[in-house]
Design an enzyme around this catalytic site. Structure first.
Site, PDB file in Angstrom:
ATOM      1  N   HIS A 276       0.829  -1.204   0.000  1.00  0.00           N
ATOM      2  CA  HIS A 276       0.000   0.000   0.000  1.00  0.00           C
ATOM      3  C   HIS A 276       0.861   1.251   0.000  1.00  0.00           C
ATOM      4  CE1 HIS A 276      -3.297   2.743   0.882  1.00  0.00           C
ATOM      5  NE2 HIS A 276      -4.113   1.743   0.593  1.00  0.00           N
ATOM      6  N   HIS A 277       0.381   2.261  -0.719  1.00  0.00           N
ATOM      7  CA  HIS A 277       1.132   3.514  -0.815  1.00  0.00           C
ATOM      8  C   HIS A 277       1.278   4.191   0.543  1.00  0.00           C
ATOM      9  CE1 HIS A 277       3.120   6.453  -3.190  1.00  0.00           C
ATOM     10  NE2 HIS A 277       2.442   6.264  -4.284  1.00  0.00           N
ATOM     11  N   ALA A 278       0.411   3.866   1.484  1.00  0.00           N
ATOM     12  CA  ALA A 278       0.562   4.423   2.829  1.00  0.00           C
ATOM     13  C   ALA A 278       1.856   3.968   3.477  1.00  0.00           C
ATOM     14  CB  ALA A 278      -0.623   4.004   3.708  1.00  0.00           C
TER      15      ALA A 278
END
Length: 464
Positions: free
Chosen positions: A138-140
């Protein structure tokens, strides 16, 4: 526990069932180099050993309704490699069409937020005995540079080399720790109380930013403003369906072009994107008279002192797709990139990170759902046409769990209003080009990727 920065958390808040905000990598491997030979069980055991020494792979999200700030990372006490590593075979007859369909399907599946936000799919049955790995995070938890660094830490320079992050017993050298509901809520309250002071500090810089942009635009020294890009078929609302295409280019040829024209590798990469899109759109009578505008993520890891995993700013640049001659297109594109870089530097490395701190799930999440439901991306002027990212990789061979990496195609997310993403990564003497798009907006993505080699051939001919 470790609290997410506003920019990291915004990728959680802005995610919808159609707008999946994970980054992916398609890795092709030669398993013949694995000491003792390949088996899925052995690969799984070795991956488990390595990720247990890397806390980024074992942290999971935690939040509660009393938390007024962003969520936190904590160690997953129930981490199990079998929940993250999966095995699948290529459908018959195993050609490019079947592979692309499988890769697109995997890229279009959301990550489970109750577990650490990553997964890998081992894909067996490729031609010539190769295997592939589709890795998603995930980009988080990862930007382009961070994701590449994490993958490199799973790799070695020889087949039998263990990564430097691993310990003898496979335990973590550091971790995200744990956090109870009370600690999360109290820490969130402290962050919430500081927000007015942070906002008061940032507001005075907003007006000079706008007036400075206008002044630069009058002098011809500004990057393109948002909402000034021409509309293309893939500048629309996206669906969840994804399509992937990829190719490899000779990096030495790219460098020869760079040297002949006195530009940078990134200038050549952006011109190749422009050339491919120009051919693709012209064949369909969809080429606009004005230049396409790309949003280019810029790493600020070396210049930002802000916390968080995502250390990026956003640069807008003209691809100069409106110029027919490839050599002139490259020169004009390089000039546009120089202007955009200077302007982006003047804005500041931490602008995006600073303002993202004020993001929140209630406002951002609701706004994003309304934006998608009302199809607003198709009603307002186009912000930018696509995202183009260039991630430098090592010039030497890499071995993933003992298997020689023959290709590594990075794949970023696509957004409502910008349903195409092009990401490139250099590795050894090759430039790996990965394209991902909304399948309902760009159904023939292979036609676009095939134009990249033609664009490089044009530039190489012009360089001689």
């Amino acid at each position: 526990m470790e609290r997410l920065s506003g920019l990291d958390a915004s990728f959680l808040y802005l995610e919808t069932p159609a707008q999946l905000l994970h980054v992916s990598g398609l890795i092709e491997l030669d398993p013949s180099t694995i000491p003792g030979g390949y088996s899925f069980a052995a690969l799984s055991a070795e991956l488990d050993r390595r990720v247990r020494s890397m806390p980024e792979f074992r942290r999971t999200l935690r939040d509660n309704r009393f938390n007024l700030d962003h969520p936190v990372w904590v160690d997953d006490p129930d981490f199990d490699i079998d929940r993250h590593l999966h095995r699948i075979a290529v459908p018959e007859p195993g050609g490019r069409a079947e592979l692309a369909e499988l890769y697109g399907h995997l890229a279009g599946q959301p990550l489970d937020r109750t577990r650490p936000l990553w997964e890998m799919w081992v894909i067996e049955g490729l031609p010539d005995g190769k295997i592939a790995v589709m890795a998603k995070m995930h980009h988080a938890g990862a930007d382009g540079v961070t994701g590449a660094n994490l993958m490199s830490r799973l790799c070695g320079l020889t087949p039998d080399e263990s990564p430097s992050s691993a310990t003898d017993n496979g335990t973590a050298t550091n971790s995200a720790g744990d956090g109870g509901d009370l600690a999360i809520a109290l820490g969130g309250l402290a962050g919430f109380v500081r927000r007015p002071l942070e906002l008061a500090r940032l507001l005075p810089s907003a007006t000079p930013l706008l007036t400075g942009w206008i002044s630069r635009a009058r002098r011809g020294a500004a990057m393109p403003a948002p909402f000034t890009a021409p509309r293309l078929p893939f500048n629309a609302n996206i669906t969840r369906r994804r399509i992937i295409a990829y190719t490899q280019l000779d990096l030495n040829t790219v460098k020869q072009v760079k040297n002949a024209f006195g530009v940078k590798v990134n200038d050549v990469v952006l011109t190749l994107v422009a050339s491919a899109l120009r051919s693709y759109l012209a064949e369909r009578d969809e080429l606009p008279d004005t230049s396409l505008v790309a949003m280019v993520p810029v790493s600020v890891h070396a210049s930002s002192d802000r916390p968080g995993t995502n250390q990026v700013s956003a640069m807008f640049t003209q691809l100069r797709s409106d110029i027919a001659d490839p050599a002139e297109r490259l020169r004009a594109g390089a000039e546009a990139n120089d202007v955009a870089k200077l302007h982006n530097n003047a804005i500041g490395a931490t602008l995006l990170q600073d303002w993202a701190q004020f993001s929140g799930p209630a406002v951002f999440g609701t706004a994003m759902r309304v934006y998608a439901d009302l199809r607003l991306a198709e009603r307002h002027p186009v912000i930018h046409n696509l995202v183009v990212s260039n991630v430098p990789g090592p010039p030497v061979p890499l071995y993933f769990l003992g298997a020689h990496i023959t290709a590594m195609y990075p794949l970023g997310p696509v957004f409502h209003g910008a349903g195409l993403n092009v990401t490139v990564m250099s590795l050894e003497d090759r430039l790996n080009v990965g394209l991902i798009a909304c399948q309902d907006l760009v159904p023939d993505l292979w036609s676009l990727v095939d134009d990249f080699q033609h664009g490089l051939d044009e530039l190489a001919a012009a360089a001689n």
